[in-house]
Scaffold this motif. Structure first.
Motif, PDB file in Angstrom:
ATOM      1  N   GLN A  19      39.089  36.097  36.440  1.00 40.19           N
ATOM      2  CA  GLN A  19      38.754  37.439  36.921  1.00 40.19           C
ATOM      3  C   GLN A  19      37.272  37.726  36.856  1.00 40.19           C
ATOM      4  O   GLN A  19      36.807  38.711  37.403  1.00 40.19           O
ATOM      5  CB  GLN A  19      39.505  38.470  36.071  1.00 40.19           C
ATOM      6  N   THR A  20      36.511  36.865  36.219  1.00 40.89           N
ATOM      7  CA  THR A  20      35.118  37.194  35.984  1.00 40.89           C
ATOM      8  C   THR A  20      34.174  36.713  37.051  1.00 40.89           C
ATOM      9  O   THR A  20      32.995  36.932  36.938  1.00 40.89           O
ATOM     10  CB  THR A  20      34.684  36.596  34.644  1.00 40.89           C
ATOM     11  N   THR A  58      40.225  40.822  41.732  1.00 45.34           N
ATOM     12  CA  THR A  58      41.328  40.131  41.063  1.00 45.34           C
ATOM     13  C   THR A  58      42.679  40.433  41.692  1.00 45.34           C
ATOM     14  O   THR A  58      43.703  40.022  41.166  1.00 45.34           O
ATOM     15  CB  THR A  58      41.369  40.532  39.578  1.00 45.34           C
ATOM     16  N   LYS A 290      43.179  38.652  25.533  1.00 44.61           N
ATOM     17  CA  LYS A 290      42.418  38.578  26.782  1.00 44.61           C
ATOM     18  C   LYS A 290      41.256  37.597  26.749  1.00 44.61           C
ATOM     19  O   LYS A 290      40.629  37.369  27.779  1.00 44.61           O
ATOM     20  CB  LYS A 290      41.880  39.974  27.138  1.00 44.61           C
ATOM     21  N   ASP A 291      40.937  37.039  25.607  1.00 40.94           N
ATOM     22  CA  ASP A 291      39.803  36.122  25.506  1.00 40.94           C
ATOM     23  C   ASP A 291      40.284  34.679  25.555  1.00 40.94           C
ATOM     24  O   ASP A 291      41.427  34.368  25.211  1.00 40.94           O
ATOM     25  CB  ASP A 291      39.031  36.359  24.208  1.00 40.94           C
ATOM     26  N   LYS A 386      35.368  33.307  27.937  1.00 40.33           N
ATOM     27  CA  LYS A 386      35.578  34.416  28.848  1.00 40.33           C
ATOM     28  C   LYS A 386      36.582  35.384  28.252  1.00 40.33           C
ATOM     29  O   LYS A 386      37.377  35.052  27.374  1.00 40.33           O
ATOM     30  CB  LYS A 386      36.085  33.919  30.198  1.00 40.33           C
ATOM     31  N   GLY A 387      36.510  36.634  28.720  1.00 41.29           N
ATOM     32  CA  GLY A 387      37.423  37.628  28.199  1.00 41.29           C
ATOM     33  C   GLY A 387      37.214  38.968  28.871  1.00 41.29           C
ATOM     34  O   GLY A 387      36.594  39.066  29.942  1.00 41.29           O
ATOM     35  N   GLU A 388      37.737  40.002  28.239  1.00 37.29           N
ATOM     36  CA  GLU A 388      37.669  41.355  28.785  1.00 37.29           C
ATOM     37  C   GLU A 388      37.362  42.336  27.671  1.00 37.29           C
ATOM     38  O   GLU A 388      37.938  42.255  26.571  1.00 37.29           O
ATOM     39  CB  GLU A 388      38.989  41.716  29.460  1.00 37.29           C
ATOM     40  N   THR A 394      35.309  42.386  32.636  1.00 39.91           N
ATOM     41  CA  THR A 394      35.532  40.979  32.343  1.00 39.91           C
ATOM     42  C   THR A 394      34.194  40.242  32.318  1.00 39.91           C
ATOM     43  O   THR A 394      33.242  40.621  33.000  1.00 39.91           O
ATOM     44  CB  THR A 394      36.448  40.323  33.390  1.00 39.91           C
ATOM     45  N   TYR A 395      34.152  39.186  31.533  1.00 41.08           N
ATOM     46  CA  TYR A 395      32.900  38.437  31.382  1.00 41.08           C
ATOM     47  C   TYR A 395      33.219  36.951  31.239  1.00 41.08           C
ATOM     48  O   TYR A 395      34.312  36.552  30.826  1.00 41.08           O
ATOM     49  CB  TYR A 395      32.115  38.930  30.156  1.00 41.08           C
ATOM     50  N   ASP A 396      32.243  36.152  31.576  1.00 38.69           N
ATOM     51  CA  ASP A 396      32.361  34.696  31.438  1.00 38.69           C
ATOM     52  C   ASP A 396      30.971  34.151  31.134  1.00 38.69           C
ATOM     53  O   ASP A 396      30.051  34.278  31.945  1.00 38.69           O
ATOM     54  CB  ASP A 396      32.903  34.074  32.722  1.00 38.69           C
ATOM     55  N   TYR A 444      33.665  44.475  37.047  1.00 37.55           N
ATOM     56  CA  TYR A 444      34.248  45.724  36.568  1.00 37.55           C
ATOM     57  C   TYR A 444      34.827  46.502  37.755  1.00 37.55           C
ATOM     58  O   TYR A 444      34.138  46.752  38.746  1.00 37.55           O
ATOM     59  CB  TYR A 444      33.181  46.578  35.880  1.00 37.55           C
TER      60      TYR A 444
END
Length: 889
Positions: A19-20, A58, A290-291, A386-388, A394-396, A444
């Motif tokens: 998703q990131t 996403t 989520k990570d 990665k996670g939220e 969300t980030y990576d 986001y």
């Protein structure tokens, strides 16, 4: 399956990155029943048909995408006649082409592909959404379309390691950065988390050669209790040479004179011998809800080898062809005699014609065929987290490094300038490409009152790319004491005797070739996408890149999709792009033996750096980035009944295209001038070329894809028809003015031969009709391939010299017939885990139309024994049969 949205659409779902954003891990989701998918549409955050490549939303499905995307699952890959990735892509994607470069130096080992008529370095290849590093090979001899390019080596990834392949048929530089002008190929690694799958395949050509053994296995293991996994894939390949050449025209008179060449035909033309070992790993460890921590990479090594041109020990005479003499002198590399070396010096320093001599035939009494080998080692590792966040961002964060190293060897040859002191085997040096990337990707969904949230994505990238040319054995490149000899006859007169320098066929990399260099770049991007209303989607992206050697650039992309009705949608996009010259293109220089344009004798063709003395003398200038603009528009139909149809038009303009110039002839006067400028090997040069921004092109095309999936009383049918029409025009060609020292002439940077081959050497039409039938334990896959006629251009050996116009029409085109060939595989599965299949590629043993230019009537082949055009999409192998067994534990 009948009724509703075609299940084939769900099969062609694209899961490229998390998703990131673009640089994230690929989920290998399986198929799910249509009813279940529909029921979950509102409450499931992830579905098997979600698209991420080409978008950072996403919730976008493949049929809702505003850009054309092809997706092929592991079920599609399992029934391919070849497990090698390049061949799989050529079979599945009509706009993807590759040719086999016979006698093409290292291009015979790292085969350059094209996509939508554009070269390999304009194709971005991702693995699990991460950029794949380039091969160390710059395609100096990669054919007219790929010549001068430097792209990834797709053969490094085993087919069994893949869970799916996604092909974005659209320019995407604003989304992904440099190299994404022609499109994006995303290789999704399998997420297998238990058991072992093994596969063994053996086959050979109908002619009885080219024996091919391939063994691979993938083992999966669970990590933790929350869906984590680790898997590893191993592959072994052992391929033998196949040969489709005619005897060289000098072979018969040599045999009549008692000479028995070590290879009966002189040299073999076909597939190189190849032994390879490869390993791929893929792992993911969830951390909380989520990570996720992820890691993947590959390592491989392969050794390949093929023949170079035969060197005859004596001169012979044979039947001539129009415009060619009947004599074949005792020549070696560069069209010079390699036989007689004078050993005794007179008091005045001259060599004595009547004294002792050394003959190359003392080592190779029957002549010799140099054998060229490459050891190719590839390594890459990618890791990330990665996670939220708690507020939905969300980030990576990821890092990667990759290296490709190619080491060259030559045997069955000598350095003629060393005379009797020459070895017969050489290490020629190495090429090394290294890349390091650091990425941060953020996304986001922002609610602003539209039909969907506004997806705001952005990120940063740091990239380091370096290239190295390593020194070969001294004997492989050194100018020996017999390179240029003043020889005195008995009557006191003298003459000059010269010998080629370096390993005959491919001189090693000497001190003048050894180099290393690199560059850094930083990038930032912003991407926005939303449904303005329920039926209309709009997206836009901007990307900023700054290079330490070329400055900065900004590129953009805008896309839209309008659902006119439930079963009809139109889509389109416009984008700008760029591709910066690679360090390899800036630093590559070498000398290779070639038979340019049908020459009956080999000559030295030198690729020189743009900043070299020779390059500047012939008008070279510093390289600058390529720039592109493209737009596309298409139609998506989902009428139900198991059918899906897409039709897309594209138009791509690229200016300042980087490539290698046509060959400039080096005259005797030029050699004298270059010697005065300090060019040590000037006497050996026959032709030179260099990298340049030489021309501009416009490529237009149409992609049409029709799929249908049906379950009947006798079994399941999965049908697809993919058609591509592609046309490229060279819209401008830049000219240069050579320095006054070598005459001050003006010349175009590419000649009419290359211009014609860029425009017409690919088939204008390609089509693939595939049918897969399954019923219980039985399955059958049949495929029919079509390629329209091609026209190749061919010029006499003098390159830019217009004098040959009196002998041949210049550039002497020939059109080769359209080709149709078929593949078939029949399999049976036992106990749900054992499968045996038999199959064939090109099952009707079709061959291309034969070449008719510069053909010797007594052999039916060219001077080097070739029979067919290199550019034929059919290839030269003829029919190939195989048997394959798979087992799952």
């Amino acid at each position: 399956m009948n009724g509703g949205i075609s299940r084939a659409v769900l099969v062609t779902a694209l899961l490229a990155a998390p998703q990131t954003g673009w640089a994230a891990n690929l989920a290998d989701a399986g198929e799910q029943p249509l009813a279940d998918a529909a029921a979950q549409e509102d409450d499931a955050p992830e579905r098997a048909d979600i698209v991420v490549t080409g978008t950072r939303r996403t919730d976008r499905t493949v049929i809702e995408s505003s850009v054309p995307i092809d997706v092929f699952t592991n079920e599609d890959l399992a029934t391919q006649s070849s497990p090698q990735l390049q061949t799989i892509l050529q079979t599945l994607v009509p706009s993807f082409n590759q040719q086999r470069n016979l006698l093409g130096d290292a291009s015979a080992f790292v085969r350059p592909p094209t996509l939508r008529g554009l070269p390999p370095d304009q194709i971005l290849v991702l693995i699990n959404g991460k950029r794949m590093h380039r091969s160390a090979l710059v395609q100096v001899a990669g054919g007219q379309l790929a010549q001068g390019s430097q792209g990834p080596d797709l053969s490094q990834i085993p087919g069994q390691a893949l869970g799916r392949i996604e092909v974005l048929r659209d320019g995407a530089s604003a989304l992904y950065g440099s190299d994404a002008i022609a499109g994006v190929i995303n290789l999704g690694l399998s997420t297998k988390d238990s058991g072992i799958d093994m596969q063994a395949r053996y086959g050979q050509t109908y002619a009885g050669d080219g024996q091919d053994t391939q063994i691979s296995a993938i083992a999966g293991f669970k990590l933790g209790s929350d869906g984590g996994f680790f898997n590893v894939t191993g592959e072994f390949i052992d391929q033998n040479i196949w040969d489709r050449s005619a005897p060289r025209p000098e072979i018969a008179p040599l045999v009549a004179a008692g000479i028995r060449p070590p290879i009966a035909k002189g040299n073999r033309l076909g597939q190189p011998e190849n032994r390879a070992y490869r390993v791929v790993l893929n792992a993911s460890l969830p951390l909380g809800d989520k990570d996720e921590l992820y890691l993947f990479g590959n390592w491989g090594t392969q050794r390949q080898g093929n023949d170079f041109n035969y060197r005859r020990p004596i001169g012979v005479t044979t039947t001539a062809i129009p415009g060619r003499g009947p004599s074949f002198g005792n020549t070696g590399s560069f069209g010079k005699s390699i036989n007689t070396t004078y050993l005794d010096r007179l008091p005045n320093g001259n060599f004595s014609e009547t004294g002792r001599t050394f003959e190359a035939s003392q080592i190779f009494p029957n002549g010799f065929t140099p054998f060229f080998e490459a050891e190719n080692e590839d390594f890459a590792i990618v890791g990330g987290y990665k996670g939220e966040t708690g507020f939905g961002m969300t980030y990576d964060l990821s890092g990667s490094t990759g290296t490709n190293k190619i080491r060259y060897f030559m045997s069955n040859t000598l350095n003629p300038s060393l005379g009797p002191d020459s070895p017969t085997s050489f290490y020629l040096g190495k090429l090394v490409q290294t890349e390091t990337n650091l990425n941060l990707d953020l996304s986001y969904p922002w609610e602003i009152g539209l039909a969907s949230p506004l997806n705001v994505a952005g990120g940063f990238e740091f990239r380091r790319e370096s290239y190295e040319v390593g020194l070969g054995d001294r004997a492989s490149w050194v100018t020996g004491p017999f390179a240029a000899q003043t020889v005195q006859r008995a009557n006191g007169t003298t003459f000059l005797s010269t010998k080629p320098v370096g390993a005959n066929g491919f001189p090693g990399f000497g001190p003048d070739s050894v180099t290393s260099g690199g560059r850094n770049s930083v990038s930032a991007y912003l991407d926005l996408e939303a449904d303005i209303v329920e039926s209309f989607t709009l997206s836009g992206a901007l990307r900023y890149d700054r290079f330490t050697d070329f400055g900065d650039t900004i590129n953009g992309k805008i896309s839209a999709r309008w659902a006119i009705a439930d079963a009809i949608a139109v889509r389109g996009n416009f984008n700008t792009g760029f591709r910066a010259p690679t360090p390899g293109q800036q630093f590559t220089q070498n000398v290779q033996t070639a038979f340019p344009n049908g020459s009956p004798v080999p000559v030295a063709v030198a690729t020189v750096r743009p900043d070299s003395i020779v390059g500047i003398a012939y008008g070279s200038s510093p390289l600058k980035p390529e720039k592109s603009t493209s737009f596309s528009g298409g139609l998506v139909l989902t009428p139900g009944g198991g059918f899906t149809f897409t039709l897309d038009y594209y138009n791509i303009k690229v200016k300042d295209r980087i490539g290698i110039t046509g060959n400039f002839n080096v005259t005797a006067a030029n050699r004298t001038a270059l010697l005065a400028l300090g060019v040590a090997n000037a006497l050996d040069l026959g032709q030179i070329n260099f990298f340049t921004n030489g021309f501009a092109t416009r490529t237009q095309g149409i992609d049409a894809v029709l799929t249908h999936k049906a379950a009947t009383g006798i079994g399941n049918f999965n049908t697809s028809l993919a058609v591509n029409w592609n046309k490229t025009e060279v819209t401008s060609i830049r000219s240069v003015v050579q320095s006054a020292a070598i005459g001050g002439a003006s010349a175009p940077l590419i000649d009419r031969v290359r211009e014609g081959n860029i425009e017409e050497s690919l088939p204008r039409w390609r089509a693939v009709l595939s049918e897969t039938f399954t019923s219980g334990m039985f399955d059958v896959t049949a495929r029919v391939n079509y390629a329209s006629s091609i026209t190749t251009y061919f010029a006499p050996a003098t390159g830019f010299d217009p004098a040959f116009a009196s002998l041949y029409p210049n550039p002497w085109p020939k059109t080769f017939d359209a080709e149709v060939w078929a593949d078939l595989e029949v399999g049976i599965t036992f106990a749900e885990k054992y499968r045996i299949a038999v199959g064939g590629q090109n099952i009707f043993d079709n061959y291309p139309e034969r070449e008719t230019r510069n053909i010797y009537p007594q052999t039916g082949g060219a001077a080097n024994g070739s029979l067919y055009p290199d550019t034929s999409p059919l290839g030269w192998a003829g029919g190939f049969w195989y048997v394959r067994g798979t087992v799952s534990f």
